[in-house]
Design a protein around this motif. Sequence first.
Motif, PDB file in Angstrom:
ATOM      1  N   HIS A 193       0.819  -1.214   0.000  1.00  0.00           N
ATOM      2  CA  HIS A 193       0.000   0.000   0.000  1.00  0.00           C
ATOM      3  C   HIS A 193       0.856   1.269   0.000  1.00  0.00           C
ATOM      4  N   GLN A 194       2.098   1.164  -0.441  1.00  0.00           N
ATOM      5  CA  GLN A 194       3.017   2.285  -0.318  1.00  0.00           C
ATOM      6  C   GLN A 194       2.562   3.531  -1.073  1.00  0.00           C
ATOM      7  N   ASP A 195       1.886   3.345  -2.215  1.00  0.00           N
ATOM      8  CA  ASP A 195       1.461   4.514  -2.985  1.00  0.00           C
ATOM      9  C   ASP A 195       0.411   5.339  -2.243  1.00  0.00           C
ATOM     10  N   VAL A 196      -0.559   4.667  -1.641  1.00  0.00           N
ATOM     11  CA  VAL A 196      -1.605   5.398  -0.925  1.00  0.00           C
ATOM     12  C   VAL A 196      -1.104   5.892   0.427  1.00  0.00           C
ATOM     13  N   VAL A 197      -0.188   5.139   1.052  1.00  0.00           N
ATOM     14  CA  VAL A 197       0.419   5.607   2.299  1.00  0.00           C
ATOM     15  C   VAL A 197       1.169   6.914   2.048  1.00  0.00           C
ATOM     16  N   ALA A 198       1.822   7.005   0.901  1.00  0.00           N
ATOM     17  CA  ALA A 198       2.606   8.201   0.577  1.00  0.00           C
ATOM     18  C   ALA A 198       1.748   9.448   0.459  1.00  0.00           C
ATOM     19  N   ASN A 199       0.432   9.280   0.312  1.00  0.00           N
ATOM     20  CA  ASN A 199      -0.481  10.424   0.236  1.00  0.00           C
ATOM     21  C   ASN A 199      -1.351  10.546   1.488  1.00  0.00           C
ATOM     22  N   THR A 200      -0.863   9.976   2.594  1.00  0.00           N
ATOM     23  CA  THR A 200      -1.607   9.981   3.853  1.00  0.00           C
ATOM     24  C   THR A 200      -0.909  10.845   4.902  1.00  0.00           C
ATOM     25  N   ILE A 201      -1.699  11.659   5.576  1.00  0.00           N
ATOM     26  CA  ILE A 201      -1.235  12.373   6.773  1.00  0.00           C
ATOM     27  C   ILE A 201      -1.495  11.451   7.966  1.00  0.00           C
ATOM     28  N   TYR A 202      -0.491  11.227   8.791  1.00  0.00           N
ATOM     29  CA  TYR A 202      -0.669  10.392   9.980  1.00  0.00           C
ATOM     30  C   TYR A 202      -0.431  11.248  11.218  1.00  0.00           C
ATOM     31  N   VAL A 203      -1.508  11.557  11.919  1.00  0.00           N
ATOM     32  CA  VAL A 203      -1.458  12.327  13.158  1.00  0.00           C
ATOM     33  C   VAL A 203      -1.632  11.339  14.304  1.00  0.00           C
ATOM     34  N   THR A 204      -0.625  11.190  15.150  1.00  0.00           N
ATOM     35  CA  THR A 204      -0.687  10.111  16.126  1.00  0.00           C
ATOM     36  C   THR A 204      -0.319  10.540  17.538  1.00  0.00           C
ATOM     37  N   GLU A 217       9.289   9.030   6.128  1.00  0.00           N
ATOM     38  CA  GLU A 217       9.576   9.077   4.694  1.00  0.00           C
ATOM     39  C   GLU A 217       8.492   8.391   3.859  1.00  0.00           C
ATOM     40  N   ASP A 218       7.705   7.535   4.496  1.00  0.00           N
ATOM     41  CA  ASP A 218       6.687   6.782   3.764  1.00  0.00           C
ATOM     42  C   ASP A 218       5.379   7.545   3.604  1.00  0.00           C
ATOM     43  N   PHE A 219       5.194   8.635   4.363  1.00  0.00           N
ATOM     44  CA  PHE A 219       3.916   9.344   4.418  1.00  0.00           C
ATOM     45  C   PHE A 219       4.048  10.749   3.834  1.00  0.00           C
ATOM     46  N   ALA A 220       2.900  11.337   3.548  1.00  0.00           N
ATOM     47  CA  ALA A 220       2.896  12.753   3.190  1.00  0.00           C
ATOM     48  C   ALA A 220       3.354  13.576   4.383  1.00  0.00           C
ATOM     49  N   VAL A 221       2.809  13.256   5.567  1.00  0.00           N
ATOM     50  CA  VAL A 221       3.177  13.911   6.817  1.00  0.00           C
ATOM     51  C   VAL A 221       3.016  12.897   7.941  1.00  0.00           C
ATOM     52  N   VAL A 222       3.969  12.863   8.853  1.00  0.00           N
ATOM     53  CA  VAL A 222       3.796  12.151  10.116  1.00  0.00           C
ATOM     54  C   VAL A 222       3.899  13.183  11.227  1.00  0.00           C
ATOM     55  N   ASP A 223       2.822  13.376  11.957  1.00  0.00           N
ATOM     56  CA  ASP A 223       2.757  14.359  13.042  1.00  0.00           C
ATOM     57  C   ASP A 223       2.645  13.591  14.355  1.00  0.00           C
ATOM     58  N   GLU A 224       3.766  13.416  15.037  1.00  0.00           N
ATOM     59  CA  GLU A 224       3.803  12.656  16.295  1.00  0.00           C
ATOM     60  C   GLU A 224       3.487  13.606  17.451  1.00  0.00           C
ATOM     61  N   VAL A 225       2.211  13.831  17.664  1.00  0.00           N
ATOM     62  CA  VAL A 225       1.756  14.820  18.637  1.00  0.00           C
ATOM     63  C   VAL A 225       2.186  14.434  20.049  1.00  0.00           C
ATOM     64  N   ALA A 238      -2.358  16.131   0.230  1.00  0.00           N
ATOM     65  CA  ALA A 238      -2.602  14.801   0.798  1.00  0.00           C
ATOM     66  C   ALA A 238      -4.033  14.359   0.512  1.00  0.00           C
ATOM     67  N   ASP A 239      -4.184  13.089   0.176  1.00  0.00           N
ATOM     68  CA  ASP A 239      -5.505  12.560  -0.151  1.00  0.00           C
ATOM     69  C   ASP A 239      -6.257  12.059   1.076  1.00  0.00           C
ATOM     70  N   ARG A 240      -5.517  11.586   2.085  1.00  0.00           N
ATOM     71  CA  ARG A 240      -6.149  10.950   3.242  1.00  0.00           C
ATOM     72  C   ARG A 240      -5.458  11.380   4.532  1.00  0.00           C
ATOM     73  N   MET A 241      -6.164  11.173   5.633  1.00  0.00           N
ATOM     74  CA  MET A 241      -5.584  11.456   6.948  1.00  0.00           C
ATOM     75  C   MET A 241      -6.028  10.401   7.950  1.00  0.00           C
ATOM     76  N   ILE A 242      -5.083   9.931   8.752  1.00  0.00           N
ATOM     77  CA  ILE A 242      -5.360   9.038   9.871  1.00  0.00           C
ATOM     78  C   ILE A 242      -5.078   9.803  11.155  1.00  0.00           C
TER      79      ILE A 242
END
Length: 314
Positions: A106-117, A129-137, A168-172
């Motif tokens: 799923h690397q292509d869709v992960v690359a367009n995902t914001i991950y706020v965790t 490096e695998d995501f559009a953004v990784v925000d480690e709150v 970014a297309d998606r956000m988690i």
Amino acid sequence: MANSGTSLLQSGLQIYRTQGLWQLTREAFYYCYESTLRAGCSLFGDRQGDNIYEDDWDVLLILDACRVDLLREVTGEYPFLDVIETRRSVGSTSAEWMNNTFTAKHQDVVANTIYVTGNPFSDDHVSSEDFAVVDEVWRNEWDEAAETIRPRPLTDQAIARWRSEADADRMIVHYMQPHYPFIGSSIAGAGLSLENWGETFDSRNVWELLRDGEIEYDALWDAYRENLRAVLNDVELLIETIDADVVAMTADHGNAVGEYGVYGHPAGICLSALRDVPWVTTNAEQVREYEPETTNEAPTNEDVSDRLEALGYK
């Protein structure tokens, strides 16, 4: 492997010194029992699960350690909880879920995902490096007194990210609730201090205290439910202040409360209580004004290094 064995021995010695031979014997029994279950699941169990990227969603909200039956108890309180379906998680712990979710497939869709965790396991199991953004709150907003990260900092960061990251297309959004510690509850157990994260705890958590008969089931379940309400209140704020066609809610894993003698969510175990998780879909529409409070203060390299070392990751 040697480090794991050393840690286990040290933990056993600490239990013996502080809680006595009987508790050490009890813990050893459960350790062997869970190891047997883990081996059985590895050989004969269902290794597959429903990867979140197989579903259609724009924003995905992870309610850490949320059981299906727990969420169904509060359906009448929140209009966005309509039909609660069930999915099979790809792991029984957060670390397993991350490893088995953000895969090469799923690397292509992960690359367009914001991950706020808010989950510190992201440090060792997620690559920015695998995501559009990784925000480690969790790095800046961990509440030492509560021994967890509260929902609001995650909600605020998520709102700000979704409004600003147009590419970014998606956000988690990975909330820590309803996972213990239970905010505002008098029920205590081993908390989630960043200094101990990912290590073998010498103290028992709330589920192990329930297992040992030192916490009443009803009191624990009530606190668990209140912790769920704490995060759902923020979910409501989020979906009323952003625009998204499909917002999904699920959990990274469930939580056992005695099914087959299992308590909590040990790794590698394929019980339904751990692997069956809720799945809810709704939509988000900005119907009220809200300006999130975000922090731009990033931890220094020295701060991060100190925290990682304290976590046992360096």
